[in-house]
Design an enzyme around this catalytic site. Sequence first.
Site, PDB file in Angstrom:
ATOM      1  N   GLU A 118       0.449   0.734  -0.382  1.00  0.00           N
ATOM      2  CA  GLU A 118      -0.193  -0.034   0.682  1.00  0.00           C
ATOM      3  C   GLU A 118      -1.564  -0.582   0.281  1.00  0.00           C
ATOM      4  O   GLU A 118      -1.886  -1.743   0.560  1.00  0.00           O
ATOM      5  CB  GLU A 118      -0.340   0.839   1.939  1.00  0.00           C
ATOM      6  CG  GLU A 118       0.974   1.177   2.616  1.00  0.00           C
ATOM      7  CD  GLU A 118       1.685   2.384   2.020  1.00  0.00           C
ATOM      8  OE1 GLU A 118       2.759   2.745   2.531  1.00  0.00           O
ATOM      9  OE2 GLU A 118       1.157   2.970   1.040  1.00  0.00           O
ATOM     10  N   HIS A 140       4.302  10.360  11.163  1.00  0.00           N
ATOM     11  CA  HIS A 140       4.534   8.922  11.245  1.00  0.00           C
ATOM     12  C   HIS A 140       4.084   8.317  12.581  1.00  0.00           C
ATOM     13  O   HIS A 140       4.316   7.133  12.814  1.00  0.00           O
ATOM     14  CB  HIS A 140       6.019   8.613  11.034  1.00  0.00           C
ATOM     15  CG  HIS A 140       6.442   8.651   9.601  1.00  0.00           C
ATOM     16  ND1 HIS A 140       6.173   9.701   8.764  1.00  0.00           N
ATOM     17  CD2 HIS A 140       7.106   7.725   8.842  1.00  0.00           C
ATOM     18  CE1 HIS A 140       6.668   9.451   7.567  1.00  0.00           C
ATOM     19  NE2 HIS A 140       7.220   8.264   7.582  1.00  0.00           N
TER      20      HIS A 140
END
Length: 672
Positions: free
Chosen positions: A411, A473
Amino acid sequence: MNDKKLMNLAADNIRILAASMVEKAKSGHPGGAMGGADFINVLFSEFLIFDPENPSWEGRDRFFLDPGHMSPMLYSALALQGKFTIDELQQFRQWGSPTPGHPERDILRGIENTSGPLGQGHAYGAGAAIAQKFLETKLSHTMMQHTIYIYISDGGIQEEISQGVGRLAGALGLDNIVMFYDSNDIQLSTECGVVTCENTAAKYESWGWKVITIDGNDADEIRQALKEAKAEKEKPTLIIGNTVMGKGALRADGSSFEHHIGTHGAPLGAEAYQKTIINLGGNPNDPFVVYPEVKELYAKRNEELRDIVAKRHQEEAEWAKNNPQLAAQMKEWFSGNAPKVDWSTLTQKPDAATRVASAACLGLLAEQVPNMVCSSADLSNSDRTDGFLNKTHEMKRGDLSGAFFQAGVSELTMACMCIGMYLHGGVIPACGTFFVFSDYMKPAVRMAALMRVPIKFIWTHDAFRVGEDGPTHEPVEQEAQIRLMEKLKNHCGEDSVRVFRPADVNETTVCWQMAMENMNTPTALILSRQNVKNIHPDTNYELARRGAYVVAGSDNKFDVILLASGSEVATLEAGAELLRKDGVKVRIVSVPSEGLFRMQSKEYQEEVLPTGSKIFGLTAGLPVTLEGLVGANGKVYGLNSFGFSAPFKVLDEKLGFTAENVYHQVKSLIRE
């Protein structure tokens, strides 16, 4: 080829200026700047191609500095080019100076990127190399034939981001990258051997790079390595330059201060500084001097460049004459203007997830914005950036004509390389991942804000409703974090980041429109995984452009205001139905962007949220996310945990994100 004695004199001139800047400021990093002086001198005086009369020329070579603490080296070399004055060098690290401690992007002065956090700068360079290759497929080699030069240090090589950059640049075969690794084996607090024993050359070769190892303080070896790198047509090149930290530095007693930690992050000190300047051939009482021979060297290079650039401009003019439409398109792409997009053909599926609505927007953009590049950190079918991918194809080695950059699971690397695409010019980048993984991207978001890079961050799976994946998450604190940055102002007085969390598919369209229109700051779009019921059908979604607005169907006279962003707006509407049955008059306010709302007139803000109103805020994040809007006369219902693993509808029930709980919470507020 310039005489080696002259080249050494010029490098020593850079060393003197760099050490003197740090000494005068009583702050800075002289050692690395002194060690890297030979490379930057050879590059700037013999290889780097730019237009002395037009620093922003699209066809220029780019130089990306990764270790921003080596700014004295860069400023000194740019002063030899004539882009900084001696007086400006003497103002190093002072208030209002154009020579801050770490370089800040200023293309007119030859600074391509703001650098500071190690590793990010070379990722920008790799992104710029992708942008160049991508644009070459759309324009021509004539217009995109430049080289991307990158300077990295031991710290940048160690930062984890270098793994992603090395892997991707090698996989894509970015032969337009020439990266110099200043390998001096000294770090700020220790020697490199204490923290690493890796074979850097073998590592980069395994990633598909050409690697050349040289004496990084020898002008002849540097020159030969640059020639070899320029000749490479299949791979990026890493030049490992074994350099001397604090080259030429002496202690007060005249002994060598080279290869010493003490030269890395502090001024040399009065007596050591004087000994060092004398050793380098300068005058410690008048160190801020450019030698006549060095001035002549760089003046000669500027004349050479004028001839080189004149030929290039002639080739470009001929190309433009033969390709008028492409030439006009290129001019528009590099203008920095927002692209023209016809949104009238876009239709959204009602009651869908906002990530699905985003996919529809991206599909339209892929068709209408040919210089847009979209990326995903191996999640395109989940973050729904596949809406863009479906209308183009992936970039691959040997074919960078596709407008989709598959970054793999990285990322931070992805974000920084996309930033670099914009820094190159001509490309509008967007990149996606799960919102919870925006934590990995935070350093890049901050730098994009500092540089005013209008990258589009696409973050999906916006709340605990990720469900079965569990708290690892489920983003809880992430919205509060990005909205804190939303409150910061940049140098131009604008919000540093524009943040949108749309309430439904139609609000998503308007938020994407604003994202594409915003060419001054980064934009973040925070999108739902689950389907979201459309808000009131009579809603004027154009009002979303004001950051917050009253949703249609609200009571003109109200007892309480219900306020939220994203998925929670629909939950408020469901709760409002129960409240109205009980005689409570309700106004519902959707707030996709608090930052935009705060930019509206005081009159409008008062019109939407009248002073003294009882306000109930609902957020799937931390309560602090909405507390600034709700105020002391209201309450916010949010989360105080990292979430739980269960289907999202179960979590809605267990955590209180239901119409019934909204009813009870509001009734309690009214009774207070």
